[in-house]
Structure formats: C-alpha cells, structure tokens
Design a protein around this motif. Sequence first.
Motif, PDB file in Angstrom:
ATOM      1  N   ARG A   1      18.871   4.557 -48.282  1.00  0.00           N
ATOM      2  CA  ARG A   1      19.818   4.151 -47.251  1.00  0.00           C
ATOM      3  C   ARG A   1      20.557   2.872 -47.607  1.00  0.00           C
ATOM      4  O   ARG A   1      21.585   2.566 -47.004  1.00  0.00           O
ATOM      5  CB  ARG A   1      19.090   3.972 -45.915  1.00  0.00           C
ATOM      6  N   VAL A   2      20.034   2.128 -48.553  1.00  0.00           N
ATOM      7  CA  VAL A   2      20.743   0.980 -49.124  1.00  0.00           C
ATOM      8  C   VAL A   2      20.470   1.004 -50.622  1.00  0.00           C
ATOM      9  O   VAL A   2      19.611   1.741 -51.102  1.00  0.00           O
ATOM     10  CB  VAL A   2      20.264  -0.375 -48.522  1.00  0.00           C
ATOM     11  N   ALA A   3      21.207   0.188 -51.351  1.00  0.00           N
ATOM     12  CA  ALA A   3      21.065   0.200 -52.819  1.00  0.00           C
ATOM     13  C   ALA A   3      19.656  -0.204 -53.215  1.00  0.00           C
ATOM     14  O   ALA A   3      19.057  -1.130 -52.647  1.00  0.00           O
ATOM     15  CB  ALA A   3      22.076  -0.761 -53.436  1.00  0.00           C
ATOM     16  N   ALA A   4      19.098   0.485 -54.205  1.00  0.00           N
ATOM     17  CA  ALA A   4      17.765   0.173 -54.688  1.00  0.00           C
ATOM     18  C   ALA A   4      17.789  -1.109 -55.504  1.00  0.00           C
ATOM     19  O   ALA A   4      18.853  -1.554 -55.985  1.00  0.00           O
ATOM     20  CB  ALA A   4      17.254   1.330 -55.554  1.00  0.00           C
ATOM     21  N   CYS A   5      16.622  -1.711 -55.662  1.00  0.00           N
ATOM     22  CA  CYS A   5      16.512  -2.910 -56.496  1.00  0.00           C
ATOM     23  C   CYS A   5      16.802  -2.568 -57.955  1.00  0.00           C
ATOM     24  O   CYS A   5      16.609  -1.442 -58.396  1.00  0.00           O
ATOM     25  CB  CYS A   5      15.107  -3.501 -56.393  1.00  0.00           C
TER      26      CYS A   5
ATOM     27  N   ILE B   1       0.051  -7.856 -53.853  1.00  0.00           N
ATOM     28  CA  ILE B   1      -0.883  -6.990 -54.565  1.00  0.00           C
ATOM     29  C   ILE B   1      -0.807  -5.615 -53.911  1.00  0.00           C
ATOM     30  O   ILE B   1      -1.166  -5.452 -52.739  1.00  0.00           O
ATOM     31  CB  ILE B   1      -2.322  -7.530 -54.501  1.00  0.00           C
ATOM     32  N   LEU B   2      -0.307  -4.641 -54.654  1.00  0.00           N
ATOM     33  CA  LEU B   2      -0.044  -3.313 -54.117  1.00  0.00           C
ATOM     34  C   LEU B   2      -0.986  -2.296 -54.760  1.00  0.00           C
ATOM     35  O   LEU B   2      -1.204  -2.325 -55.970  1.00  0.00           O
ATOM     36  CB  LEU B   2       1.408  -2.904 -54.382  1.00  0.00           C
ATOM     37  N   ARG B   3      -1.514  -1.391 -53.938  1.00  0.00           N
ATOM     38  CA  ARG B   3      -2.442  -0.392 -54.457  1.00  0.00           C
ATOM     39  C   ARG B   3      -2.204   0.959 -53.795  1.00  0.00           C
ATOM     40  O   ARG B   3      -1.695   1.045 -52.681  1.00  0.00           O
ATOM     41  CB  ARG B   3      -3.894  -0.836 -54.252  1.00  0.00           C
ATOM     42  N   ARG B   4      -2.593   1.988 -54.509  1.00  0.00           N
ATOM     43  CA  ARG B   4      -2.503   3.350 -53.986  1.00  0.00           C
ATOM     44  C   ARG B   4      -3.888   3.806 -53.537  1.00  0.00           C
ATOM     45  O   ARG B   4      -4.877   3.547 -54.219  1.00  0.00           O
ATOM     46  CB  ARG B   4      -1.987   4.314 -55.061  1.00  0.00           C
ATOM     47  N   ASN B   5      -3.924   4.531 -52.416  1.00  0.00           N
ATOM     48  CA  ASN B   5      -5.177   5.063 -51.879  1.00  0.00           C
ATOM     49  C   ASN B   5      -6.286   4.015 -51.852  1.00  0.00           C
ATOM     50  O   ASN B   5      -7.396   4.236 -52.345  1.00  0.00           O
ATOM     51  CB  ASN B   5      -5.601   6.309 -52.646  1.00  0.00           C
ATOM     52  N   TYR B   6      -5.944   2.881 -51.268  1.00  0.00           N
ATOM     53  CA  TYR B   6      -6.873   1.770 -51.085  1.00  0.00           C
ATOM     54  C   TYR B   6      -6.468   1.032 -49.804  1.00  0.00           C
ATOM     55  O   TYR B   6      -5.270   0.887 -49.563  1.00  0.00           O
ATOM     56  CB  TYR B   6      -6.791   0.809 -52.281  1.00  0.00           C
ATOM     57  N   PRO B   7      -7.420   0.620 -48.990  1.00  0.00           N
ATOM     58  CA  PRO B   7      -8.868   0.610 -49.184  1.00  0.00           C
ATOM     59  C   PRO B   7      -9.567   1.896 -48.761  1.00  0.00           C
ATOM     60  O   PRO B   7     -10.804   1.931 -48.703  1.00  0.00           O
ATOM     61  CB  PRO B   7      -9.312  -0.555 -48.302  1.00  0.00           C
ATOM     62  N   TYR B   8      -8.804   2.946 -48.484  1.00  0.00           N
ATOM     63  CA  TYR B   8      -9.383   4.234 -48.112  1.00  0.00           C
ATOM     64  C   TYR B   8      -8.708   5.329 -48.914  1.00  0.00           C
ATOM     65  O   TYR B   8      -7.673   5.115 -49.549  1.00  0.00           O
ATOM     66  CB  TYR B   8      -9.208   4.504 -46.609  1.00  0.00           C
ATOM     67  N   ARG B   9      -9.293   6.507 -48.886  1.00  0.00           N
ATOM     68  CA  ARG B   9      -8.710   7.648 -49.576  1.00  0.00           C
ATOM     69  C   ARG B   9      -7.706   8.353 -48.665  1.00  0.00           C
ATOM     70  O   ARG B   9      -7.957   8.547 -47.483  1.00  0.00           O
ATOM     71  CB  ARG B   9      -9.799   8.639 -50.014  1.00  0.00           C
TER      72      ARG B   9
ATOM     73  N   LEU C   1       6.561   1.735 -53.312  1.00  0.00           N
ATOM     74  CA  LEU C   1       5.841   0.611 -53.926  1.00  0.00           C
ATOM     75  C   LEU C   1       6.706  -0.110 -54.953  1.00  0.00           C
ATOM     76  O   LEU C   1       6.661  -1.343 -55.051  1.00  0.00           O
ATOM     77  CB  LEU C   1       4.550   1.112 -54.572  1.00  0.00           C
ATOM     78  N   ARG C   2       7.492   0.629 -55.716  1.00  0.00           N
ATOM     79  CA  ARG C   2       8.379  -0.019 -56.699  1.00  0.00           C
ATOM     80  C   ARG C   2       9.406  -0.899 -56.008  1.00  0.00           C
ATOM     81  O   ARG C   2       9.684  -2.031 -56.450  1.00  0.00           O
ATOM     82  CB  ARG C   2       9.081   1.039 -57.551  1.00  0.00           C
TER      83      ARG C   2
ATOM     84  N   ALA D   1       9.981  -2.945 -44.525  1.00  0.00           N
ATOM     85  CA  ALA D   1      11.087  -2.207 -43.934  1.00  0.00           C
ATOM     86  C   ALA D   1      12.266  -2.110 -44.896  1.00  0.00           C
ATOM     87  O   ALA D   1      12.873  -1.039 -45.047  1.00  0.00           O
ATOM     88  CB  ALA D   1      11.516  -2.866 -42.625  1.00  0.00           C
ATOM     89  N   ASP D   2      12.589  -3.212 -45.553  1.00  0.00           N
ATOM     90  CA  ASP D   2      13.691  -3.200 -46.520  1.00  0.00           C
ATOM     91  C   ASP D   2      13.382  -2.263 -47.683  1.00  0.00           C
ATOM     92  O   ASP D   2      14.248  -1.496 -48.131  1.00  0.00           O
ATOM     93  CB  ASP D   2      13.950  -4.616 -47.049  1.00  0.00           C
ATOM     94  N   ALA D   3      12.149  -2.324 -48.173  1.00  0.00           N
ATOM     95  CA  ALA D   3      11.754  -1.459 -49.281  1.00  0.00           C
ATOM     96  C   ALA D   3      11.782   0.005 -48.865  1.00  0.00           C
ATOM     97  O   ALA D   3      12.158   0.887 -49.656  1.00  0.00           O
ATOM     98  CB  ALA D   3      10.363  -1.849 -49.781  1.00  0.00           C
ATOM     99  N   LEU D   4      11.386   0.277 -47.623  1.00  0.00           N
ATOM    100  CA  LEU D   4      11.424   1.651 -47.129  1.00  0.00           C
ATOM    101  C   LEU D   4      12.845   2.173 -47.085  1.00  0.00           C
ATOM    102  O   LEU D   4      13.119   3.302 -47.515  1.00  0.00           O
ATOM    103  CB  LEU D   4      10.788   1.708 -45.735  1.00  0.00           C
ATOM    104  N   ARG D   5      13.764   1.370 -46.592  1.00  0.00           N
ATOM    105  CA  ARG D   5      15.164   1.798 -46.536  1.00  0.00           C
ATOM    106  C   ARG D   5      15.701   2.068 -47.935  1.00  0.00           C
ATOM    107  O   ARG D   5      16.452   3.035 -48.146  1.00  0.00           O
ATOM    108  CB  ARG D   5      16.011   0.730 -45.840  1.00  0.00           C
TER     109      ARG D   5
END
Length: 239
Positions: free
Chosen positions: A234-238, A172-180, A161-162, A225-229
């Motif tokens: 696998r690539v430099a973080a932001c 708009i990013l959320r954890r455990n939403y819209p389901y648990r 998420l970061r 996908a970019d954020a996942l990498r």
Amino acid sequence: MSASWALLITCEHGGNAVPQEYAPLFADWGDILASHCGYDLGALGTAQALARATGAPLVAATTTRLVVDLNRSVGHARLFSAVTKALPGTTRQALLAEHYQPHREAVARLVSQALAAGKTVLHIASHSFTPHFGGVTRHCDVGLLYDPGRAAEKIFCGRWLRELACLDSDLILRRNYPYRGVADGLATALRRRFGEGYLGVELEVNQRFALGGGEALASVSEHLADALRRALGRVAACR
C-alpha cells in the motif's frame, strides 16, 4: 495487497475486565488479573494501530482470559482458568455463550463474507508475551506465528519481517516464537474451517514495550503498522 485480498485484525486478550456477576469469584485475584495471566498487555493498542493504519475491521475482546480463553478450542485444558473450571457445567456453558462464541462467530462471519465475495483473507491476531517466563529471558521483540507448511503465510510473514527490520534494525525479530504457529488457537481453528482461502498470522509483541510506557508501545506499534502497509504493497517498500 490487491483488491482480491481482505485484511482482518483481531485481539482475543485485549483486557482484564471481569463481568460483574462473576466479580466475587475474582476478589482475591487482583495481582493475577493485572499480570500476563489476566490479559495480553499492550495487544489491544497494537491491534488498534494496525486497524487505523490499514482501514481493516477490528474484532477485539476485553474480558479477562481467566473467565474463558478466546484463543483456546472448546475442550482444551486451558479454556477455563482455575477459577471458572470449577464452576457447574451449566455456568461454563453460559460463559461460552456470553463471551466466547460471540467473538469467534464475529470473526468467522467476516471471514465467510470476504470469501463469499471472492477474496482471500489475511487475518492478523494481535497478542503479546511476557519478557521472562519460567526463569528464562525471551530474547525477542516481535514474533510472527504461522503454519510453515502453508506457503502463502510463510511468504507474507517473511515480507512483513523484512519491512519491519528495514524500519527498525534494532528489533529482535523471530518466526514462530515464543509459540508455535500450529498450536491450538483461533487461527489454527480457522485454517481447518476455511482452507487455503484463509491466511492466519498471530502477532506476538514483547510486553516490555507496554511496560516501558505509552511512548514505547506507540513507537513499536507504529513501526509494525508501517511495515504491514509496506508488506501489503500500500506504500513503497523499504530499499
């Protein structure tokens, strides 16, 4: 992510296809099949983008969830829809054998193989959700579902998420939403089966992107996908 980790992408509700032999049962269900009740709009495209970007295997299903829901446990009240729940028991068992078990077994087999090779598995299940439900607007673009009691899942989701927020601060990013994240589902079942060597994360993307056209969905999928990498190292973080 080091060599001791294995990534797996799945999509349980990737399409709204009806097997030919059951087509007459759904003759009047065209509008429902095309809605969020029939499948997770855009989820397959996102899953494919994640798999391409990471080289991870993808296990995807395109039969409508109204035949049998691959993300429900056997015995769950919503495993079968209003159409298939009324079918004879032998027919329902055939649906499980033909459509449910092959998907679940394929995923479990990949997890087992990775664990046997001494790897820890990170499983990302790609889903999507309707922007409005029950008269309520869901104020979320991307949600990550995980078990908050499992530190590794919580840490990884925070990292993903970061990185996503860094790439697109308007989301708009959320954890455990819209389901648990601990609700009934494939990831929950695999946690019980495989223990701490397995990490399960359900990705939920607002269907407004798919409804907005291919470009909108491709853009958010690319950012995911970019954020996942980056989260995997696998690539430099932001910065």
